[in-house]
Design a protein around this motif. Structure first.
Motif, PDB file in Angstrom:
ATOM      1  N   VAL A   1      66.402  98.896 -16.513  1.00 45.66           N
ATOM      2  CA  VAL A   1      67.505  98.898 -15.381  1.00 45.66           C
ATOM      3  C   VAL A   1      66.558  98.827 -14.045  1.00 45.66           C
ATOM      4  O   VAL A   1      66.196 100.125 -13.725  1.00 45.66           O
ATOM      5  N   PRO A   2      66.613  97.899 -13.378  1.00 43.33           N
ATOM      6  CA  PRO A   2      65.708  97.916 -11.951  1.00 43.33           C
ATOM      7  C   PRO A   2      66.485  98.707 -10.837  1.00 43.33           C
ATOM      8  O   PRO A   2      67.702  98.719 -10.892  1.00 43.33           O
ATOM      9  N   ALA A   3      65.668  99.122 -10.139  1.00 47.31           N
ATOM     10  CA  ALA A   3      66.417  99.879  -8.920  1.00 47.31           C
ATOM     11  C   ALA A   3      66.818  98.823  -7.712  1.00 47.31           C
ATOM     12  O   ALA A   3      66.391  97.540  -7.940  1.00 47.31           O
ATOM     13  N   GLY A   4      67.737  99.138  -6.955  1.00 47.08           N
ATOM     14  CA  GLY A   4      68.251  98.471  -5.957  1.00 47.08           C
ATOM     15  C   GLY A   4      68.998  96.844  -6.545  1.00 47.08           C
ATOM     16  O   GLY A   4      69.489  96.358  -5.871  1.00 47.08           O
ATOM     17  N   ARG A   5      69.768  97.253  -7.772  1.00 44.93           N
ATOM     18  CA  ARG A   5      70.608  96.147  -8.294  1.00 44.93           C
ATOM     19  C   ARG A   5      71.810  97.147  -9.086  1.00 44.93           C
ATOM     20  O   ARG A   5      71.447  98.183  -9.434  1.00 44.93           O
ATOM     21  N   VAL A   6      72.973  96.144  -9.076  1.00 43.31           N
ATOM     22  CA  VAL A   6      73.829  96.766 -10.099  1.00 43.31           C
ATOM     23  C   VAL A   6      73.782  95.921 -11.357  1.00 43.31           C
ATOM     24  O   VAL A   6      73.722  94.912 -11.556  1.00 43.31           O
ATOM     25  N   THR A   7      73.200  96.906 -12.484  1.00 36.75           N
ATOM     26  CA  THR A   7      73.294  96.250 -13.629  1.00 36.75           C
ATOM     27  C   THR A   7      74.278  96.391 -14.649  1.00 36.75           C
ATOM     28  O   THR A   7      74.812  97.744 -14.824  1.00 36.75           O
ATOM     29  N   GLY A   8      75.070  95.561 -14.855  1.00 36.31           N
ATOM     30  CA  GLY A   8      76.381  95.612 -16.014  1.00 36.31           C
ATOM     31  C   GLY A   8      75.748  95.718 -17.428  1.00 36.31           C
ATOM     32  O   GLY A   8      74.868  95.110 -17.844  1.00 36.31           O
ATOM     33  N   PHE A   9      76.340  96.720 -17.889  1.00 27.19           N
ATOM     34  CA  PHE A   9      76.053  96.864 -19.426  1.00 27.19           C
ATOM     35  C   PHE A   9      77.314  96.447 -20.230  1.00 27.19           C
ATOM     36  O   PHE A   9      78.354  97.201 -20.163  1.00 27.19           O
ATOM     37  N   LEU A  10      77.381  95.332 -21.071  1.00 25.91           N
ATOM     38  CA  LEU A  10      78.529  94.694 -21.568  1.00 25.91           C
ATOM     39  C   LEU A  10      78.340  94.478 -22.904  1.00 25.91           C
ATOM     40  O   LEU A  10      77.464  94.033 -23.476  1.00 25.91           O
TER      41      LEU A  10
ATOM     42  N   ALA B   1      72.218  98.710  -2.615  1.00 20.20           N
ATOM     43  CA  ALA B   1      71.597  98.060  -1.554  1.00 20.20           C
ATOM     44  C   ALA B   1      70.681  99.187  -0.790  1.00 20.20           C
ATOM     45  O   ALA B   1      69.603  98.896  -0.428  1.00 20.20           O
ATOM     46  N   ASP B   2      71.173 100.571  -1.026  1.00 18.51           N
ATOM     47  CA  ASP B   2      70.334 101.636  -0.617  1.00 18.51           C
ATOM     48  C   ASP B   2      69.149 102.052  -1.507  1.00 18.51           C
ATOM     49  O   ASP B   2      68.237 102.837  -1.276  1.00 18.51           O
ATOM     50  N   GLY B   3      68.885 101.248  -2.341  1.00 19.02           N
ATOM     51  CA  GLY B   3      67.540 101.299  -3.380  1.00 19.02           C
ATOM     52  C   GLY B   3      67.810 102.154  -4.484  1.00 19.02           C
ATOM     53  O   GLY B   3      66.907 102.297  -5.473  1.00 19.02           O
ATOM     54  N   ARG B   4      69.212 102.683  -4.927  1.00 13.64           N
ATOM     55  CA  ARG B   4      69.393 103.346  -6.087  1.00 13.64           C
ATOM     56  C   ARG B   4      69.510 102.344  -7.384  1.00 13.64           C
ATOM     57  O   ARG B   4      69.673 101.098  -7.456  1.00 13.64           O
ATOM     58  N   THR B   5      69.572 102.829  -8.340  1.00 14.84           N
ATOM     59  CA  THR B   5      69.436 102.634  -9.787  1.00 14.84           C
ATOM     60  C   THR B   5      70.995 102.349 -10.222  1.00 14.84           C
ATOM     61  O   THR B   5      71.429 103.666 -10.435  1.00 14.84           O
ATOM     62  N   VAL B   6      71.619 101.353 -10.446  1.00 10.84           N
ATOM     63  CA  VAL B   6      73.057 101.567 -10.843  1.00 10.84           C
ATOM     64  C   VAL B   6      73.333 100.974 -12.053  1.00 10.84           C
ATOM     65  O   VAL B   6      72.993  99.813 -12.345  1.00 10.84           O
TER      66      VAL B   6
END
Length: 224
Positions: free
Chosen positions: A21-30, A172-177
């Motif tokens: 899961v990369p930082a700076g993006r919202v990754t959906g787990f579907l 966008a603040d650089g967090r991993t989501v």
């Protein structure tokens, strides 16, 4: 995570699952209900022991993180609140346990638009308000990583719109989501990309595009 496998007795819930899961993006787990999403997240957070493989946060197992509250914030359920406590009291207690200044409770309540309800008893909260309070709990330590399981449950359309914008701002603040859901339309508006699993297996990883629904359904059908 790498080659993650988790079983409950003879039932294998997650099988040889690998993705990052990369930082700076919202990754959906579907994936469909029962696909293994919640088990994967609980294993990542050290709540379930895997049979094999690794599940790491910032290069370490959750149990080895020196200050986990400041590294990762998680929402796995929105019901773990004492109904007689106010939202502020609940968060201040968490602050004390984590050695975080109690003023942070008011800051995160404001961040999730619950400041006006800060001194109301949680027992009178709607499900959507409980979801916001759960997210506030996850944000207390200002973590770089957020792990959220079905965070839009109980939110009305306005709340879902708010959540979408808030999570994208955090990324966008650089967090991993990392956001788990079984609702494709929800993630298609929230995430930058999705990881799709079924029966505990990785099916595919896709960028969010206008044809995401078709590609997702094709992948699920092909796996059956």
């Amino acid at each position: 995570m790498t080659a993650l496998t988790t079983s409950f007795g003879r039932v294998r819930a997650v099988s040889d699952l690998t993705f990052d899961v990369p930082a700076g993006r919202v990754t959906g787990f579907l994936g469909p209900n029962g696909a293994g999403k919640t088990t994967t997240l609980r294993t990542l957070l050290g709540l379930v022991r895997q049979d094999s493989g690794t599940a790491l946060i910032d290069g370490s197992r959750y149990v080895d993180l020196p200050d986990p509250v400041r590294t990762v914030g998680a929402v796995l359920e929105s019901t773990a609140f004492h109904p007689g406590h106010s939202a502020r009291v609940h968060l201040e207690a968490l602050c004390l346990a984590a050695r975080i200044p109690t003023r942070r409770a008011g800051e995160v309540l404001d961040e999730v638009s619950l400041l006006d309800a800060a001194d109301r008893r949680v027992g009178g909260f709607s499900l959507g308000m409980r979801q916001r309070l759960a997210l506030a709990s996850a944000l207390l330590g200002d973590p770089a990583v957020l792990v959220l399981d079905e965070p839009a449950n109980g939110l009305d359309p306005e709340g879902i719109h708010w959540l979408r914008g808030h999570l994208r701002a955090l990324a966008a603040d650089g967090r991993t989501v990392l956001v788990s859901s079984h609702v494709l339309t929800e993630l298609s508006l929230m995430a930058d990309e999705v990881v799709v699993i079924n029966d505990g297996h990785l099916l595919t990883r896709l960028p969010v595009t206008p044809d995401l629904e078709r590609v997702y359904l094709d992948a699920i059908r092909a796996a059956r």
